[in-house]
Design a protein around this motif. Sequence first.
Motif, PDB file in Angstrom:
ATOM      1  N   THR A  65     -17.705   1.174   3.889  1.00  0.00           N
ATOM      2  CA  THR A  65     -18.415   1.905   5.431  1.00  0.00           C
ATOM      3  C   THR A  65     -17.543   3.256   4.688  1.00  0.00           C
ATOM      4  O   THR A  65     -16.920   3.665   4.071  1.00  0.00           O
ATOM      5  CB  THR A  65     -17.814   1.139   6.208  1.00  0.00           C
ATOM      6  N   GLU A  66     -19.130   4.155   5.530  1.00  0.00           N
ATOM      7  CA  GLU A  66     -17.694   5.845   5.901  1.00  0.00           C
ATOM      8  C   GLU A  66     -16.820   5.920   6.253  1.00  0.00           C
ATOM      9  O   GLU A  66     -16.272   6.957   5.739  1.00  0.00           O
ATOM     10  CB  GLU A  66     -19.213   6.389   6.787  1.00  0.00           C
ATOM     11  N   THR A  67     -16.216   5.085   7.138  1.00  0.00           N
ATOM     12  CA  THR A  67     -15.043   4.762   8.313  1.00  0.00           C
ATOM     13  C   THR A  67     -14.068   4.523   6.933  1.00  0.00           C
ATOM     14  O   THR A  67     -13.416   5.050   6.920  1.00  0.00           O
ATOM     15  CB  THR A  67     -14.647   3.814   9.236  1.00  0.00           C
ATOM     16  N   ALA A  68     -14.402   3.407   6.109  1.00  0.00           N
ATOM     17  CA  ALA A  68     -13.677   3.377   4.949  1.00  0.00           C
ATOM     18  C   ALA A  68     -13.484   4.577   4.489  1.00  0.00           C
ATOM     19  O   ALA A  68     -12.066   5.184   3.321  1.00  0.00           O
ATOM     20  CB  ALA A  68     -13.700   1.753   4.366  1.00  0.00           C
ATOM     21  N   ALA A  69     -14.136   5.032   3.774  1.00  0.00           N
ATOM     22  CA  ALA A  69     -14.710   6.335   2.876  1.00  0.00           C
ATOM     23  C   ALA A  69     -13.784   6.982   3.192  1.00  0.00           C
ATOM     24  O   ALA A  69     -13.042   8.438   1.787  1.00  0.00           O
ATOM     25  CB  ALA A  69     -16.188   6.324   2.340  1.00  0.00           C
ATOM     26  N   ALA A  70     -14.101   7.440   4.676  1.00  0.00           N
ATOM     27  CA  ALA A  70     -12.793   8.801   4.901  1.00  0.00           C
ATOM     28  C   ALA A  70     -11.226   8.420   5.292  1.00  0.00           C
ATOM     29  O   ALA A  70     -10.537   9.268   5.953  1.00  0.00           O
ATOM     30  CB  ALA A  70     -13.763   8.927   6.541  1.00  0.00           C
ATOM     31  N   GLY A  71     -11.160   7.055   5.248  1.00  0.00           N
ATOM     32  CA  GLY A  71      -9.621   6.504   5.139  1.00  0.00           C
ATOM     33  C   GLY A  71      -8.698   6.882   4.556  1.00  0.00           C
ATOM     34  O   GLY A  71      -9.229   7.610   2.934  1.00  0.00           O
ATOM     35  N   ALA A  72      -7.470   6.731   4.496  1.00  0.00           N
ATOM     36  CA  ALA A  72      -6.668   7.302   3.741  1.00  0.00           C
ATOM     37  C   ALA A  72      -6.206   6.130   2.118  1.00  0.00           C
ATOM     38  O   ALA A  72      -6.626   5.362   2.326  1.00  0.00           O
ATOM     39  CB  ALA A  72      -5.025   6.674   4.016  1.00  0.00           C
ATOM     40  N   GLY A  73      -6.729   6.745   1.053  1.00  0.00           N
ATOM     41  CA  GLY A  73      -6.363   6.169  -0.165  1.00  0.00           C
ATOM     42  C   GLY A  73      -7.966   5.982  -1.027  1.00  0.00           C
ATOM     43  O   GLY A  73      -8.078   5.329  -1.936  1.00  0.00           O
ATOM     44  N   ALA A  74      -8.772   6.393   0.493  1.00  0.00           N
ATOM     45  CA  ALA A  74     -10.120   5.699   0.052  1.00  0.00           C
ATOM     46  C   ALA A  74     -10.586   6.876  -1.658  1.00  0.00           C
ATOM     47  O   ALA A  74     -11.065   6.054  -2.537  1.00  0.00           O
ATOM     48  CB  ALA A  74     -11.091   6.125   0.951  1.00  0.00           C
ATOM     49  N   ARG A  75      -9.838   7.683  -1.540  1.00  0.00           N
ATOM     50  CA  ARG A  75      -9.890   9.200  -2.591  1.00  0.00           C
ATOM     51  C   ARG A  75      -9.549   8.311  -4.232  1.00  0.00           C
ATOM     52  O   ARG A  75     -10.375   8.308  -5.729  1.00  0.00           O
ATOM     53  CB  ARG A  75     -10.347  10.307  -2.906  1.00  0.00           C
ATOM     54  N   ASP A  76      -9.079   7.837  -3.806  1.00  0.00           N
ATOM     55  CA  ASP A  76      -7.943   7.679  -4.886  1.00  0.00           C
ATOM     56  C   ASP A  76      -8.433   6.458  -5.523  1.00  0.00           C
ATOM     57  O   ASP A  76      -8.748   6.046  -6.284  1.00  0.00           O
ATOM     58  CB  ASP A  76      -6.125   7.287  -4.285  1.00  0.00           C
ATOM     59  N   PHE A  77      -9.499   4.893  -4.864  1.00  0.00           N
ATOM     60  CA  PHE A  77      -9.274   4.157  -4.928  1.00  0.00           C
ATOM     61  C   PHE A  77     -11.782   3.947  -5.705  1.00  0.00           C
ATOM     62  O   PHE A  77     -11.188   3.384  -6.584  1.00  0.00           O
ATOM     63  CB  PHE A  77     -10.311   2.796  -3.454  1.00  0.00           C
ATOM     64  N   ILE A  78     -11.667   5.494  -4.998  1.00  0.00           N
ATOM     65  CA  ILE A  78     -13.004   5.577  -5.633  1.00  0.00           C
ATOM     66  C   ILE A  78     -12.788   6.084  -6.731  1.00  0.00           C
ATOM     67  O   ILE A  78     -13.866   5.725  -8.475  1.00  0.00           O
ATOM     68  CB  ILE A  78     -14.165   6.405  -4.784  1.00  0.00           C
ATOM     69  N   LEU A  79     -12.136   6.804  -7.236  1.00  0.00           N
ATOM     70  CA  LEU A  79     -12.068   7.799  -8.565  1.00  0.00           C
ATOM     71  C   LEU A  79     -11.788   6.775  -9.221  1.00  0.00           C
ATOM     72  O   LEU A  79     -11.514   6.607 -10.308  1.00  0.00           O
ATOM     73  CB  LEU A  79     -10.913   8.568  -8.368  1.00  0.00           C
ATOM     74  N   ARG A  80     -10.345   5.599  -8.670  1.00  0.00           N
ATOM     75  CA  ARG A  80      -9.931   4.665 -10.067  1.00  0.00           C
ATOM     76  C   ARG A  80     -10.858   3.418 -10.277  1.00  0.00           C
ATOM     77  O   ARG A  80     -11.212   3.878 -11.623  1.00  0.00           O
ATOM     78  CB  ARG A  80      -8.537   4.385  -9.176  1.00  0.00           C
ATOM     79  N   LEU A  81     -11.740   3.125  -9.590  1.00  0.00           N
ATOM     80  CA  LEU A  81     -12.869   2.263  -9.702  1.00  0.00           C
ATOM     81  C   LEU A  81     -14.107   2.907 -10.555  1.00  0.00           C
ATOM     82  O   LEU A  81     -14.056   2.649 -11.368  1.00  0.00           O
ATOM     83  CB  LEU A  81     -13.416   2.115  -8.698  1.00  0.00           C
ATOM     84  N   LYS A  82     -14.235   4.223 -10.494  1.00  0.00           N
ATOM     85  CA  LYS A  82     -15.235   4.884 -11.597  1.00  0.00           C
ATOM     86  C   LYS A  82     -14.552   5.523 -12.574  1.00  0.00           C
ATOM     87  O   LYS A  82     -15.944   4.900 -13.800  1.00  0.00           O
ATOM     88  CB  LYS A  82     -15.236   6.144 -10.685  1.00  0.00           C
TER      89      LYS A  82
END
Length: 171
Positions: A154-171
Motif C-alpha cells: 500500500t501507499e501507506t506501507a511504501a511511505a513507512g520507515a524502512g520501505a525504501r530499504d525493503f524495495i531496493l533490497r528486493l529489487k
Amino acid sequence: RGGGGRVHFHGEDDSVVQARQTDVTLVNDIQHALSNDGFMLYRQPICTLNPSVGSSLHSWEVLLRMKGADGEFVPPQKILNVAERFSFAPRIDRWVVTHAFEWLNGRPEEFEHVDCLNINLSGRSVGDKEFMDFLESQTSSLAVETSRICFEITETAAAGAGARDFILRLK
C-alpha cells in the motif's frame, strides 16, 4: 479504545462488545489456520481490456481465503484487519509466499503464458527485516524468473520507515 477519559456502560446489545468478541474468535481462527494450513489461495486473473493485445490474460493476483469455525468463508478484509491489529500479518504473508511459490514450482507450465504473479504484502512485513531475509531465501529456490513476481504494498506501507530499504533490497 475510545480514549479521552470517557466512561462507557456496556449493555446487552452493545455492538462494541460484540465486535471485540468476534475479533477474539477470529484471532483463534487465524492462529488455527496458521498452525494447520487452514488458509486457501486462489488466483484471480488480471486481463487487459485492449483487444489489440494478443492475449487478454496479463497476470494473476493471489487471493487469500479462510473458513471460520462455522465453515463459512471469512471476508478477507476482516482477516486482514484483525491480522494487522494483532500482529499476525507477517506470519500470514510468509504463509502466502511459501504456498504461492510451492504452487509455482510445482506447475511452472501453467505460468508460462502469464506475465507476472501479484502478491500483496502487509505494511508490517515491509518493515520487518526478518521478512526480507525470508523472501530472499524463498526466491532463491523459485523455478520461475523472479522478475515475474510482483509484490504489492500500500501507499501507506511504501511511505513507512524502512520501505525504501525493503524495495531496493528486493529489487
